[in-house]
Design an enzyme around this catalytic site. Structure first.
Site, PDB file in Angstrom:
ATOM      1  N   GLU A 165      68.995  56.609 -18.937  1.00 15.40           N
ATOM      2  CA  GLU A 165      67.993  56.422 -17.985  1.00 15.40           C
ATOM      3  C   GLU A 165      66.766  55.742 -18.308  1.00 15.40           C
ATOM      4  O   GLU A 165      66.809  55.361 -19.723  1.00 15.40           O
ATOM      5  CB  GLU A 165      67.429  57.812 -17.490  1.00 15.40           C
ATOM      6  CG  GLU A 165      66.736  57.642 -16.188  1.00 15.40           C
ATOM      7  CD  GLU A 165      66.753  58.821 -15.330  1.00 15.40           C
ATOM      8  OE1 GLU A 165      67.359  59.978 -15.452  1.00 15.40           O
ATOM      9  OE2 GLU A 165      66.281  58.799 -13.984  1.00 15.40           O
ATOM     10  N   HIS A 194      70.595  54.176 -15.979  1.00  6.91           N
ATOM     11  CA  HIS A 194      70.825  54.948 -14.696  1.00  6.91           C
ATOM     12  C   HIS A 194      69.615  54.583 -13.752  1.00  6.91           C
ATOM     13  O   HIS A 194      68.341  54.963 -14.175  1.00  6.91           O
ATOM     14  CB  HIS A 194      70.675  56.276 -15.224  1.00  6.91           C
ATOM     15  CG  HIS A 194      70.834  57.506 -14.134  1.00  6.91           C
ATOM     16  ND1 HIS A 194      72.098  57.919 -13.311  1.00  6.91           N
ATOM     17  CD2 HIS A 194      69.974  57.873 -13.174  1.00  6.91           C
ATOM     18  CE1 HIS A 194      71.825  58.569 -12.440  1.00  6.91           C
ATOM     19  NE2 HIS A 194      70.299  58.752 -12.326  1.00  6.91           N
ATOM     20  N   ASP A 243      76.184  53.439 -22.529  1.00  6.85           N
ATOM     21  CA  ASP A 243      75.485  52.410 -21.730  1.00  6.85           C
ATOM     22  C   ASP A 243      76.165  52.597 -20.425  1.00  6.85           C
ATOM     23  O   ASP A 243      76.892  51.566 -20.007  1.00  6.85           O
ATOM     24  CB  ASP A 243      75.467  51.160 -22.261  1.00  6.85           C
ATOM     25  CG  ASP A 243      74.687  50.410 -21.269  1.00  6.85           C
ATOM     26  OD1 ASP A 243      73.877  50.650 -20.482  1.00  6.85           O
ATOM     27  OD2 ASP A 243      74.890  48.889 -21.614  1.00  6.85           O
ATOM     28  N   ASP A 253      65.297  57.573 -10.197  1.00  4.08           N
ATOM     29  CA  ASP A 253      65.371  58.450  -9.010  1.00  4.08           C
ATOM     30  C   ASP A 253      64.148  58.003  -8.151  1.00  4.08           C
ATOM     31  O   ASP A 253      63.333  57.145  -8.597  1.00  4.08           O
ATOM     32  CB  ASP A 253      65.449  59.959  -9.342  1.00  4.08           C
ATOM     33  CG  ASP A 253      64.237  60.458 -10.117  1.00  4.08           C
ATOM     34  OD1 ASP A 253      63.624  59.680 -11.242  1.00  4.08           O
ATOM     35  OD2 ASP A 253      63.677  61.445  -9.882  1.00  4.08           O
TER      36      ASP A 253
HETATM   37  O1  9MR Z   1      62.373  63.143 -19.742  1.00  2.94           O
HETATM   38  C1  9MR Z   1      62.597  64.255 -19.313  1.00  2.94           C
HETATM   39  C2  9MR Z   1      62.836  64.982 -20.526  1.00  2.94           C
HETATM   40  O2  9MR Z   1      62.167  65.240 -21.247  1.00  2.94           O
HETATM   41  C3  9MR Z   1      63.387  66.340 -20.016  1.00  2.94           C
HETATM   42  O3  9MR Z   1      64.227  67.192 -21.166  1.00  2.94           O
HETATM   43  C4  9MR Z   1      64.718  66.204 -18.880  1.00  2.94           C
HETATM   44  C5  9MR Z   1      65.032  67.588 -18.239  1.00  2.94           C
HETATM   45  O4  9MR Z   1      64.078  68.267 -17.747  1.00  2.94           O
HETATM   46  O5  9MR Z   1      63.957  65.696 -17.940  1.00  2.94           O
HETATM   47  C6  9MR Z   1      63.453  64.256 -18.224  1.00  2.94           C
HETATM   48  O6  9MR Z   1      63.226  63.668 -17.132  1.00  2.94           O
HETATM   49  C7  9MR Z   1      63.553  63.122 -16.084  1.00  2.94           C
HETATM   50  C8  9MR Z   1      63.165  63.698 -14.765  1.00  2.94           C
HETATM   51  O7  9MR Z   1      63.293  65.257 -14.800  1.00  2.94           O
HETATM   52  C9  9MR Z   1      63.594  63.125 -13.553  1.00  2.94           C
HETATM   53  N1  9MR Z   1      63.261  61.636 -13.559  1.00  2.94           N
HETATM   54  C10 9MR Z   1      64.189  61.070 -14.593  1.00  2.94           C
HETATM   55  C11 9MR Z   1      63.454  61.706 -15.907  1.00  2.94           C
HETATM   56  C12 9MR Z   1      64.301  60.978 -17.045  1.00  2.94           C
HETATM   57  O8  9MR Z   1      65.645  61.293 -17.193  1.00  2.94           O
END
Ligand code: 9MR
Length: 761
Positions: free
Chosen positions: A736, A679, A727, A352
């Site tokens: 991601e 992602h 994947d 993102d």
């Molecule tokens: O890495 C984060 C993970 O530990 C959390 O459980 C999750 C849900 O809150 O969010 C992950 O972080 C994401 C973030 O919210 C937005 N950018 C991408 C991150 C990786 O998926």
């Protein structure tokens, strides 16, 4: 129609979609389409054959729908940005909860193009019950998918989202059908040969372990062949019973005594031959570089040079040039503040366009600690992280490239501090991101959403303290002014955090960006105080460290350390960076105790990982927890010189690079079968062939038992932990890429590269 497609907090229990299967039927004509749904299930689509016009189908204003040929065709204009900038849709489709549907259509594109077919809620939050990305070709194909509706809904929407192309193209659709009563398709990953190895390679003097999936309960013979097919070693497997992380009956193979360098080795057991691997050492040297080069193409606020990263060049993102609305003068969310900040720069967090101080904090910390380790550890080789090692715009400035890269982020973290004279001055804003989710693909410079600063939080403030205090120490020999600026910011932030110790980020503040909420910041306080103490030696911070419950607690969490659990970072820094800490020897011994625990977990695990949560549920980003536990092992090696810790690090990386239930590497470009569709809005080749895949050396988040995204929910329901991964670019919960996951990867790659053949002293 913006469609927030990800990280919406969907309660897992409410989602029962199962077993989506995307099948391109081979016959190229519409008439070859064979529905498998039960014959008596009613057709839900009105006029899917376009034999007499196309009502009630609708198109966005930029499309002229044409059904004069008996198909529904439209010229799609070029120059749009988002998939939803051009849509062909039909509304008011009834869905019944628990019913499995088959959705099918004929689709054709000139020139060929990836489209998007959705069955979704027609209003915000546009929850998707089916999300498919058909690769439409000039000759045309039939497509079919199944999904199980998680909801009773009278008015679902079928939407073909076809915007986002720079060039104009033409689409034709026919035989669109949605019928209930389908048998759910079962997704079965292709896991290849049952002998699982590190597909990249093993160090000559390091451990060499593999895992065999087999029905056999008694030991089996195994053979090791070299690249020329010669048998070079044989032995017997060790039966290990059923592995709970995969549900598989497995044996392990230990061929550590074989030390000859070479390429193309294979292991054979139970009639199956592994994917090939090397015995050597150069690959971790390459990974040290690639895993760090990842950061340059994550940079915000600067054009990415195609000369420095061929295939990855792109215009600067978020430098105040339309359609971007940030990041040079970003306002707060309504009611949060009445100033704007220039928070351009930094790294995009992940796939993102958000930038989050807590997550940026651990990432830049681990890059700086990778550098600190290289200077201090007995096996460290700091020149390999030196100037001109990463091919950056700053290369040649006599500063180690890893520090140039870290500074790009640290400058951003400093810019997130609330200015003097404002309410909560000295704290750091928790994050900055779009006011609602964007879709994929979307290059950073094309993001037109409003960017907003979110309220300051104690956790963000303490991340700023920790990294700024560390930067003050690390940058001192290279840039005195920058070091001083960091130390001043760290002190101010520390005072602000002490004055506001419980300002927690709102877990519901997750529209357009991740929440990164954390309701216990006592561990961030400990880590921040530790860095301040190590940089200043001041009594205030030493006393805080000594009084913190984390200083003597067992900080070696079963699940590992991460952005929300930072006590272990503080402990390892206190153990490795010189200081006058009174109980420093106890602190050093405690790291070895933590490492012994992770080692015991690894030894008991038939796939050799220092991660085995007792609830048998793998976390979001499990790969980063696994690699972070390897950092504890590596630090114990640096502190004690005991071989067993180094061996544990190496064995952990075998899992990441292919010795796992899915028989694949999780690092792009490493291993015969490796993740490549992580992602991301700009490495989105799976959605748009004009874009690249993630660069070499990019770690995927990996198996996640909670499978929060629609693709994982459709395909992986009921998965054993190691199988909770796919994947697919749309599987944001399992696949991601992030700045905080590549940081431990690069740290560990550097550690291993420093071990030469596995026996460095
Ligand atoms: O890495 C984060 C993970 O530990 C959390 O459980 C999750 C849900 O809150 O969010 C992950 O972080 C994401 C973030 O919210 C937005 N950018 C991408 C991150 C990786 O998926």
């Amino acid at each position: 129609m913006p469609r927030p497609h990800w990280r919406r907090p969907v309660p897992l229990a409410a989602v029962t979609a199962v077993a989506l299967a995307a099948t391109v039927l081979t016959a190229p004509t519409a008439s070859a389409y064979t529905p498998v749904a039960s014959a008596d299930a009613p057709e839900q689509i009105v006029n899917g054959t376009f034999d007499a016009g196309h009502a009630p189908w609708w198109g966005t204003g930029n499309l002229a729908l044409d059904s004069s040929t008996g198909q529904l065709c439209a010229d799609v204009p070029g120059g749009t940005v988002n998939p939803w900038d051009a849509i062909i849709g039909q509304d008011n489709i009834a869905l019944v909860a628990g019913e499995t549907y088959e959705f099918g259509f004929f689709g054709q594109a000139t020139p060929g193009r990836v489209g998007k077919a959705l069955i979704q809620l027609p209003v915000d939050p546009y929850t998707q019950y089916l999300s498919a990305t058909p690769e439409l070709s000039v000759s045309g194909n039939n497509y079919r998918y199944t999904f199980t509706s998680p909801v009773d809904l009278p008015n679902a929407q079928v939407a073909f989202q076809i915007g986002g192309s720079a060039e104009p193209w033409r689409i034709c659709l026919d035989d669109v059908s949605l019928t209930g009563g389908a048998e759910p398709d079962v997704y079965v990953p292709d896991t290849g040969p049952r002998v699982r190895v590190n597909q990249v390679g093993y160090l000559p003097k390091g451990p060499k372990n593999a895992t065999v999936v087999t029905e056999a309960t008694a030991a089996l013979p195994f053979q090791l062949h070299d690249g020329a097919g010669r048998l070079v070693k044989q032995g017997r497997t060790t039966p290990r019973g059923v592995d709970q992380s995969s549900g598989q009956n497995v044996h392990t193979i230990d061929f550590g005594h074989y030390t000859r360098v070479g390429t193309g080795y294979t292991l054979t057991a139970d009639g199956e031959t592994s994917r090939p691997f090397d015995i050597g050492s150069g690959f971790y040297e390459q990974l040290r570089t690639d895993a760090l080069k990842f950061y340059y193409t994550q940079r915000s606020g600067t054009a990415i040079s195609d000369a420095l990263r061929p295939g990855y060049g792109r215009p600067a993102g978020h430098v105040g040039v339309a359609p971007n609305t940030g990041d040079t003068a970003v306002p707060c969310q309504p009611g949060v503040c009445d100033y704007t900040l220039d928070v351009s720069g930094g790294w995009y967090d992940a796939g993102d366009h958000g930038k989050y101080v807590v997550n940026g904090g651990i990432s830049v910390h681990q890059l700086m600690s990778e550098y600190e380790r290289s200077v201090r550890a007995d096996t460290g080789q700091p020149w390999l992280l030196g100037d001109r090692t990463l091919n950056l715009p700053e290369s040649g400035n006599r500063v180690p490239d890893i520090l140039d890269e870290a500074r790009w982020e640290q400058e951003f973290l400093l810019s997130m501090q609330v200015p003097a004279g404002e309410p909560l001055a000295g704290m750091a804003h928790h994050k900055i991101h779009d006011d609602s989710w964007t879709g994929l693909p979307l290059l950073p410079h094309l993001d037109d959403k409003r960017r907003e600063l979110h309220p300051p939080s104690t956790a963000a403030t303490l991340n700023l303290v920790a990294t700024a205090a560390q930067a003050a120490r690390v940058f001192k020999p290279y840039d005195r002014n920058f070091a001083d600026r960091n130390l001043a910011a760290a002190r101010t932030a520390w005072a602000a955090a002490k004055a506001n110790p419980q300002r927690y980020a709102d877990p519901a503040d997750a529209n357009g960006g991740g929440a990164y909420n954390d309701a216990d910041v006592s561990d961030e306080f400990y880590w921040a105080a530790a860095e301040l103490y190590l940089s200043t030696g001041a009594k205030e911070y030493r006393d805080f460290v000594l009084a913190s419950p984390h200083h003597t607690a067992d900080v070696w969490r079963e699940r590992g350390l991460d952005w929300g659990n930072t006590a272990a970072l503080g402990r390892m820094q206190l153990a490795t960076v010189p200081s006058g800490l009174p109980d420093r020897s106890r602190v050093r011994a405690s790291v070895a105790q933590g490492a012994d625990r992770y080692l015991a977990t690894l030894k008991a695990h038939p796939y050799g990982i220092p991660y085995s949560p007792s609830d048998n549920l793998f976390d979001w980003g499990s790969n980063n927890l696994i690699v972070n536990n390897a950092i504890v092992l590596a630090t114990a090696f640096d502190l004690t010189g005991q071989d067993r810790y180094r061996a544990g690090v190496l064995e952990t990386m075998d899992y990441i690079l292919g010795r796992n239930a899915l028989n694949q590497s999780y690092v792009t470009g490493y291993g015969e079968v490796a993740s490549r569709n992580q992602h991301s809005r700009w490495y989105a080749r799976q959605l748009n062939p004009d874009l690249p895949n993630p660069p070499r050396g990019t770690l995927s988040g990996g198996p996640n038992s909670a499978i929060q995204d629609p693709v994982a929910q459709q395909k992986l329901r009921g998965c054993a932990p190691q199988f909770c991964y796919i994947d697919d670019i749309e599987s944001w919960a399992t696949n991601e890429l992030t700045i905080n996951w590549n940081a431990p990867l690069s740290w560990i790659a550097a550690f291993i590269a420093d071990q030469d053949n596995g026996d460095a002293r």
